[in-house]
Scaffold this active site. Structure first.
Site, PDB file in Angstrom:
ATOM      1  N   ASN A  43      -7.808  -4.262   3.298  1.00 20.14           N
ATOM      2  CA  ASN A  43      -7.852  -5.265   4.363  1.00 20.14           C
ATOM      3  C   ASN A  43      -9.276  -5.753   4.599  1.00 20.14           C
ATOM      4  OD1 ASN A  43      -8.130  -2.629   5.454  1.00 20.14           O
ATOM      5  ND2 ASN A  43      -7.488  -3.281   7.478  1.00 20.14           N
ATOM      6  N   GLU A  45     -11.159  -7.821   7.454  1.00 17.64           N
ATOM      7  CA  GLU A  45     -11.089  -8.386   8.810  1.00 17.64           C
ATOM      8  C   GLU A  45     -12.218  -9.382   9.055  1.00 17.64           C
ATOM      9  OE1 GLU A  45     -10.752  -5.084  11.558  1.00 17.64           O
ATOM     10  OE2 GLU A  45      -8.713  -4.647  10.841  1.00 17.64           O
ATOM     11  N   CYS A  54      -4.607  -8.958   5.111  1.00 19.93           N
ATOM     12  CA  CYS A  54      -4.034  -7.642   4.850  1.00 19.93           C
ATOM     13  C   CYS A  54      -4.305  -7.204   3.406  1.00 19.93           C
ATOM     14  CB  CYS A  54      -2.532  -7.661   5.068  1.00 19.93           C
ATOM     15  SG  CYS A  54      -2.034  -7.725   6.791  1.00 19.93           S
ATOM     16  N   GLU A  56      -2.281  -5.853   1.193  1.00 13.73           N
ATOM     17  CA  GLU A  56      -1.257  -6.244   0.223  1.00 13.73           C
ATOM     18  C   GLU A  56      -1.454  -7.694  -0.209  1.00 13.73           C
ATOM     19  OE1 GLU A  56      -0.961  -4.894   3.194  1.00 13.73           O
ATOM     20  OE2 GLU A  56       0.953  -3.875   3.484  1.00 13.73           O
ATOM     21  N   CYS A  96       3.344  -5.203   6.658  1.00 10.68           N
ATOM     22  CA  CYS A  96       3.704  -6.006   7.832  1.00 10.68           C
ATOM     23  C   CYS A  96       4.672  -7.123   7.413  1.00 10.68           C
ATOM     24  CB  CYS A  96       2.447  -6.598   8.486  1.00 10.68           C
ATOM     25  SG  CYS A  96       1.755  -8.008   7.602  1.00 10.68           S
ATOM     26  N   CYS A  99       3.221  -9.744   5.038  1.00 10.07           N
ATOM     27  CA  CYS A  99       3.036  -9.215   3.683  1.00 10.07           C
ATOM     28  C   CYS A  99       4.365  -9.082   2.956  1.00 10.07           C
ATOM     29  CB  CYS A  99       2.310  -7.879   3.727  1.00 10.07           C
ATOM     30  SG  CYS A  99       0.550  -8.070   4.079  1.00 10.07           S
TER      31      CYS A  99
HETATM   32  N1  THU Z   1      -2.903  -4.443   7.794  1.00  7.67           N
HETATM   33  C1  THU Z   1      -2.782  -4.534   6.436  1.00  7.67           C
HETATM   34  O1  THU Z   1      -3.779  -4.624   5.711  1.00  7.67           O
HETATM   35  N2  THU Z   1      -1.535  -4.507   5.909  1.00  7.67           N
HETATM   36  C2  THU Z   1      -0.391  -4.386   6.629  1.00  7.67           C
HETATM   37  O2  THU Z   1       0.683  -4.512   6.078  1.00  7.67           O
HETATM   38  C3  THU Z   1      -0.468  -4.076   8.049  1.00  7.67           C
HETATM   39  C4  THU Z   1      -1.776  -4.351   8.703  1.00  7.67           C
HETATM   40  C5  THU Z   1      -4.240  -4.510   8.385  1.00  7.67           C
HETATM   41  C6  THU Z   1      -4.524  -5.762   9.162  1.00  7.67           C
HETATM   42  C7  THU Z   1      -5.631  -5.301  10.084  1.00  7.67           C
HETATM   43  O3  THU Z   1      -6.861  -5.410   9.381  1.00  7.67           O
HETATM   44  C8  THU Z   1      -5.334  -3.818  10.309  1.00  7.67           C
HETATM   45  O4  THU Z   1      -4.430  -3.428   9.280  1.00  7.67           O
HETATM   46  C9  THU Z   1      -4.714  -3.510  11.665  1.00  7.67           C
HETATM   47  O5  THU Z   1      -3.595  -4.293  11.889  1.00  7.67           O
END
Ligand code: THU
Length: 147
Positions: A43, A45, A54, A56, A96, A99
């Site tokens: 991830n 941010e 994210c 994925e 999520c 994704c």
């Molecule tokens: N996140 C992912 O990278 N993949 C997911 O499927 C769920 C959430 C990340 C997004 C954010 O940077 C952190 O997890 C908290 O939500």
């Protein structure tokens, strides 16, 4: 090592590079490709929270940039809260909703019901699903008359 454990290990390695200073939650993803190679993502941010990417989606965009979006067979996903910069926890983390939709693009293009292995940053607990279990009745290319 099994394919599943190889993917979890690669996802854990990828999560070490997560840029997650806002959520303190690191995620790693590893894609098994038809040729046996592995493409990873973590991830990424942003100070403007909503722009975060994210793990994925980053991995799948990387596969796409390599011209290999149709070649994804299995995916490993791990995640956990960072403590002193290190992802922790053993509860499995699944993709999520957004994704799942992005994974569906690879599934549809490749003609595979992609296998998804979900784990925590630590521990041996792994939950494995088919994409069709995580995203039933998915919207896809067929709805646009394209498949
Ligand atoms: N996140 C992912 O990278 N993949 C997911 O499927 C769920 C959430 C990340 C997004 C954010 O940077 C952190 O997890 C908290 O939500």
């Amino acid at each position: 090592m099994t394919t599943r454990d190889t993917l979890i290990a690669a996802a854990r390695q990828a999560a070490a590079n997560a840029h997650a200073p806002y959520s303190s939650f690191a995620v790693g993803a590893a894609l098994l490709m038809t040729d046996g190679s592995i493409v990873t993502g973590c991830n990424f941010e942003n100070a403007s929270y909503g722009l975060s990417l994210c793990a994925e989606t980053v991995a799948l965009a990387t596969a796409n940039a390599q011209g290999r979006l149709a070649d994804v067979v299995e995916i490993g996903v791990i995640g956990g809260r960072t403590v002193d910069g290190r992802p922790t926890g053993s509860d499995p983390v699944g993709p999520c909703g957004r994704c799942r939709q992005v994974i569906n693009e690879a599934a549809q293009i490749g003609g595979r019901d992609i296998l998804i292995h979900c784990a925590g940053a630590e521990g041996d607990t792994v939950a494995t699903y088919r994409l069709s279990e995580l995203l039933p009745h998915a919207f896809g290319p067929a709805d646009l008359g394209l498949a």
